[in-house]
Design a protein around this motif. Structure first.
Motif, PDB file in Angstrom:
ATOM      1  N   ALA A 140       7.207 -38.025 -42.295  1.00  0.00           N
ATOM      2  CA  ALA A 140       6.749 -39.026 -40.940  1.00  0.00           C
ATOM      3  C   ALA A 140       7.067 -37.897 -39.926  1.00  0.00           C
ATOM      4  O   ALA A 140       6.415 -38.348 -39.087  1.00  0.00           O
ATOM      5  N   ARG A 141       7.741 -36.671 -40.167  1.00  0.00           N
ATOM      6  CA  ARG A 141       7.772 -35.591 -39.241  1.00  0.00           C
ATOM      7  C   ARG A 141       6.219 -34.016 -39.445  1.00  0.00           C
ATOM      8  O   ARG A 141       6.228 -33.712 -38.182  1.00  0.00           O
ATOM      9  N   ALA A 155       9.687 -42.206 -52.025  1.00  0.00           N
ATOM     10  CA  ALA A 155       9.889 -41.587 -50.576  1.00  0.00           C
ATOM     11  C   ALA A 155       8.577 -42.502 -49.768  1.00  0.00           C
ATOM     12  O   ALA A 155       8.822 -42.208 -48.905  1.00  0.00           O
ATOM     13  N   GLY A 156       8.474 -43.212 -50.172  1.00  0.00           N
ATOM     14  CA  GLY A 156       7.160 -44.228 -49.259  1.00  0.00           C
ATOM     15  C   GLY A 156       6.400 -43.683 -48.935  1.00  0.00           C
ATOM     16  O   GLY A 156       5.433 -43.414 -47.889  1.00  0.00           O
ATOM     17  N   ILE A 157       5.609 -42.084 -49.839  1.00  0.00           N
ATOM     18  CA  ILE A 157       4.397 -41.044 -48.664  1.00  0.00           C
ATOM     19  C   ILE A 157       3.359 -41.676 -50.037  1.00  0.00           C
ATOM     20  O   ILE A 157       3.070 -41.585 -51.118  1.00  0.00           O
ATOM     21  N   PRO A 158       2.325 -41.683 -48.908  1.00  0.00           N
ATOM     22  CA  PRO A 158       1.280 -42.169 -49.362  1.00  0.00           C
ATOM     23  C   PRO A 158       0.360 -41.470 -50.633  1.00  0.00           C
ATOM     24  O   PRO A 158       0.566 -40.106 -49.884  1.00  0.00           O
ATOM     25  N   MET A 177      15.298 -38.612 -46.768  1.00  0.00           N
ATOM     26  CA  MET A 177      15.591 -37.303 -46.498  1.00  0.00           C
ATOM     27  C   MET A 177      14.106 -36.883 -46.811  1.00  0.00           C
ATOM     28  O   MET A 177      13.275 -36.729 -45.228  1.00  0.00           O
ATOM     29  N   VAL A 178      12.949 -37.050 -48.047  1.00  0.00           N
ATOM     30  CA  VAL A 178      11.583 -36.376 -47.972  1.00  0.00           C
ATOM     31  C   VAL A 178      10.641 -37.080 -46.466  1.00  0.00           C
ATOM     32  O   VAL A 178       9.869 -36.311 -47.077  1.00  0.00           O
ATOM     33  N   GLY A 179      10.873 -38.614 -47.172  1.00  0.00           N
ATOM     34  CA  GLY A 179      10.160 -39.497 -46.492  1.00  0.00           C
ATOM     35  C   GLY A 179       9.933 -39.131 -45.017  1.00  0.00           C
ATOM     36  O   GLY A 179       9.118 -39.213 -44.134  1.00  0.00           O
ATOM     37  N   LYS A 180      11.116 -38.301 -44.348  1.00  0.00           N
ATOM     38  CA  LYS A 180      11.484 -38.344 -42.968  1.00  0.00           C
ATOM     39  C   LYS A 180      10.794 -37.346 -42.950  1.00  0.00           C
ATOM     40  O   LYS A 180      10.043 -37.070 -41.872  1.00  0.00           O
ATOM     41  N   LEU A 181      10.847 -36.272 -43.636  1.00  0.00           N
ATOM     42  CA  LEU A 181      10.015 -35.048 -43.188  1.00  0.00           C
ATOM     43  C   LEU A 181       8.389 -35.049 -43.143  1.00  0.00           C
ATOM     44  O   LEU A 181       8.025 -34.549 -42.153  1.00  0.00           O
TER      45      LEU A 181
END
Length: 81
Positions: free
Chosen positions: A7-8, A49-52, A1-5
């Motif tokens: 990405a948005r 979360a895949g966040i850079p 969910m955090v990764g999707k946020l």
């Protein structure tokens, strides 16, 4: 969910791994312990979360409890803004 946020377009900030109690723990923590809290949670955001890593720039202290100069040193040394 955090990764999707993220990405948005939402900014994702670091907060801590444990959110330890009592609040006073944060004022008494040394630089090594603070670094573990800050950097391990950032690593979780990157790996899970895949966040850079370069996108994680903010920090919010648990309970808004200041941790003194050691906290600011850790944040500065690790490119938080």
């Amino acid at each position: 969910m955090v990764g999707k946020l993220h990405a948005r377009g939402m900014e994702i900030g670091d907060h801590s791994v444990t959110h330890r109690l009592p609040r006073k723990w944060w004022t008494d923590a040394n630089k090594t312990i603070i670094a573990e809290e800050v950097l391990n949670q950032r690593r979780n955001l990157v790996e899970k979360a895949g966040i850079p890593v370069e996108d994680i720039k903010g920090w919010r202290s648990p309970f808004l409890q200041p941790a003194g100069n050691d906290l600011f040193s850790v944040l500065y040394e690790n490119n938080f803004t």
